[in-house]
Design an enzyme around this catalytic site. Sequence first.
Site, PDB file in Angstrom:
ATOM      1  N   ASN A 114     -11.732  -0.846   8.149  1.00  0.00           N
ATOM      2  CA  ASN A 114     -10.445  -1.121   8.780  1.00  0.00           C
ATOM      3  C   ASN A 114     -10.560  -1.947  10.052  1.00  0.00           C
ATOM      4  O   ASN A 114      -9.633  -2.677  10.404  1.00  0.00           O
ATOM      5  CB  ASN A 114      -9.708   0.194   9.052  1.00  0.00           C
ATOM      6  N   HIS A 154      -5.201   9.964  18.481  1.00  0.00           N
ATOM      7  CA  HIS A 154      -4.616  10.152  17.156  1.00  0.00           C
ATOM      8  C   HIS A 154      -5.681  10.578  16.144  1.00  0.00           C
ATOM      9  O   HIS A 154      -5.734  10.079  15.029  1.00  0.00           O
ATOM     10  CB  HIS A 154      -3.938   8.856  16.711  1.00  0.00           C
ATOM     11  N   ARG A 176     -12.297   9.907  10.137  1.00  0.00           N
ATOM     12  CA  ARG A 176     -11.687   8.657  10.604  1.00  0.00           C
ATOM     13  C   ARG A 176     -12.766   7.642  10.982  1.00  0.00           C
ATOM     14  O   ARG A 176     -12.559   6.445  10.861  1.00  0.00           O
ATOM     15  CB  ARG A 176     -10.746   8.938  11.783  1.00  0.00           C
ATOM     16  N   ARG A 228      -7.812   7.593   4.124  1.00  0.00           N
ATOM     17  CA  ARG A 228      -8.876   8.609   4.100  1.00  0.00           C
ATOM     18  C   ARG A 228      -8.911   9.299   2.745  1.00  0.00           C
ATOM     19  O   ARG A 228      -7.894   9.530   2.120  1.00  0.00           O
ATOM     20  CB  ARG A 228      -8.620   9.660   5.196  1.00  0.00           C
ATOM     21  N   ILE A 265      -1.033   0.936  12.842  1.00  0.00           N
ATOM     22  CA  ILE A 265      -1.081   2.201  12.098  1.00  0.00           C
ATOM     23  C   ILE A 265      -2.473   2.423  11.512  1.00  0.00           C
ATOM     24  O   ILE A 265      -2.919   3.556  11.353  1.00  0.00           O
ATOM     25  CB  ILE A 265      -0.029   2.195  10.970  1.00  0.00           C
ATOM     26  N   GLY A 271       0.792  -1.228   0.000  1.00  0.00           N
ATOM     27  CA  GLY A 271       0.000   0.000   0.000  1.00  0.00           C
ATOM     28  C   GLY A 271       0.822   1.274   0.000  1.00  0.00           C
ATOM     29  O   GLY A 271       2.057   1.252  -0.043  1.00  0.00           O
ATOM     30  N   GLY A 272       0.108   2.382   0.076  1.00  0.00           N
ATOM     31  CA  GLY A 272       0.756   3.692   0.012  1.00  0.00           C
ATOM     32  C   GLY A 272       1.683   3.972   1.174  1.00  0.00           C
ATOM     33  O   GLY A 272       2.695   4.662   1.018  1.00  0.00           O
ATOM     34  N   ASP A 319       2.240  12.517  14.868  1.00  0.00           N
ATOM     35  CA  ASP A 319       1.821  13.746  15.545  1.00  0.00           C
ATOM     36  C   ASP A 319       3.020  14.461  16.159  1.00  0.00           C
ATOM     37  O   ASP A 319       3.106  15.691  16.131  1.00  0.00           O
ATOM     38  CB  ASP A 319       0.790  13.420  16.628  1.00  0.00           C
ATOM     39  N   ARG A 343       5.144  15.957  13.261  1.00  0.00           N
ATOM     40  CA  ARG A 343       4.530  17.196  12.769  1.00  0.00           C
ATOM     41  C   ARG A 343       4.703  18.335  13.769  1.00  0.00           C
ATOM     42  O   ARG A 343       5.037  19.467  13.385  1.00  0.00           O
ATOM     43  CB  ARG A 343       3.043  16.957  12.508  1.00  0.00           C
TER      44      ARG A 343
END
Length: 412
Positions: free
Chosen positions: A186, A269, A179, A173, A209, A103-104, A242, A245
């Site tokens: 998920n 989160h 979410r 998303r 994750i 996946g990404g 988080d 960032r």
Amino acid sequence: MAATSATTFSIRSTIAFGPKAGQLPPSKPSGVRFNSKNSLVSFSGLKAVTSVICESNTSFLNKESCSALRSTFARKAQSSEQRPQYALQPQASFKVAVLGAAGGIGQPLALLIKMSPLVSALHLYDVMNVKGVAADLSHCNTPSQVLDFTGPEELASALKGVNIVVIPAGVPRKPGMTRDDLFNINANIVKTLVEAVADNCPDAFIHIISNPVNSTVPIAAEVLKQKGVYDPKKLFGVTTLDVVRANTFVAQKKNLKLIDVDVPVVGGHAGITILPLLSKTMPSVSFTDEEVGDLTVRIQNAGTEVVEAKAGAGSATLSMAYAAARFVESSLRALDGDGDVYECVFVESNLTELPFFASRVKLGRNGVESLISSDLQGLTEYEQKALEALKPELKASIEKGVAFAQKQAVAA
């Protein structure tokens, strides 16, 4: 790549160590440069050197990590009849599985984990398209062996003997999607994967994750309880992004050297459950009320910022992969015996009345060794109000996850 005089290359890792309860220094990640002035033999194709130099003006490893990295290498002199040559050989001994590796997030995450000198085997699992990812990564000249596993029938094999399981599997998303919109899809994915972890590697560190983390971690906990193998010290909701960032935005706002900045982020989160404790920023820095409000909102909404910027083409995959790789590296260091590993992470907790809570923790060979309660002491009025405001939403998300897992167990 042939050896040449004064060859220089960089190996980078992704670990940070936060302060102990009020007395540890902030994270100071730095780069590691290998510089050769002689002809060199190869270390997994990379040209080895006789020394390791820590550069404080780059990112990733701090001085403690550099010391740990040095200790994982053994210098081996060649024949005395030859010009002195040395090989750096890491003692790679840990197996990591990435579930959702095609996946990404999974692909860049797998690449970053492949760079770790502590990983001996990297198991890549997905329901499709993982064989090509593994073939691609297997060409990278770093120590770990890459193996691919496709579909439910190979999931058990992917997990045998694994020390760390990382689960980025699930749907990302999209614009306009909350979410909570991700939950039904998920939640089932996480439940299925964690059941397999419980059956095949119950002692492994489990890094969740897949969003919404505030709910998927409680789901994982309930599944592990139902299987009789739940160890709260080894189940982690990865909230490192988080922190990444917060550190980045604060450094930009206050014109600080990024590697010196360390902002603890607590709560959960998602949205307002993400609470950066700006008053605890290291190095100590002052913020106006307006700056606190703006920074807090930006950190909380940073995921949406990326989703909107990608205009439907994806979510925060690259920064998430970076942050997840940082937490994997921290876990590897802890497993390897480093006694100074601290990270913010969403775990079972008694710091508040909530059963799960993100805070700074100390990691060791057996997982969480202690929760750092001092970060929640001496909060500003703004932070205290924000902490109380996030609790109802976080509580609801946790209960939603627990209820889902228990309902599934009854249905089974």
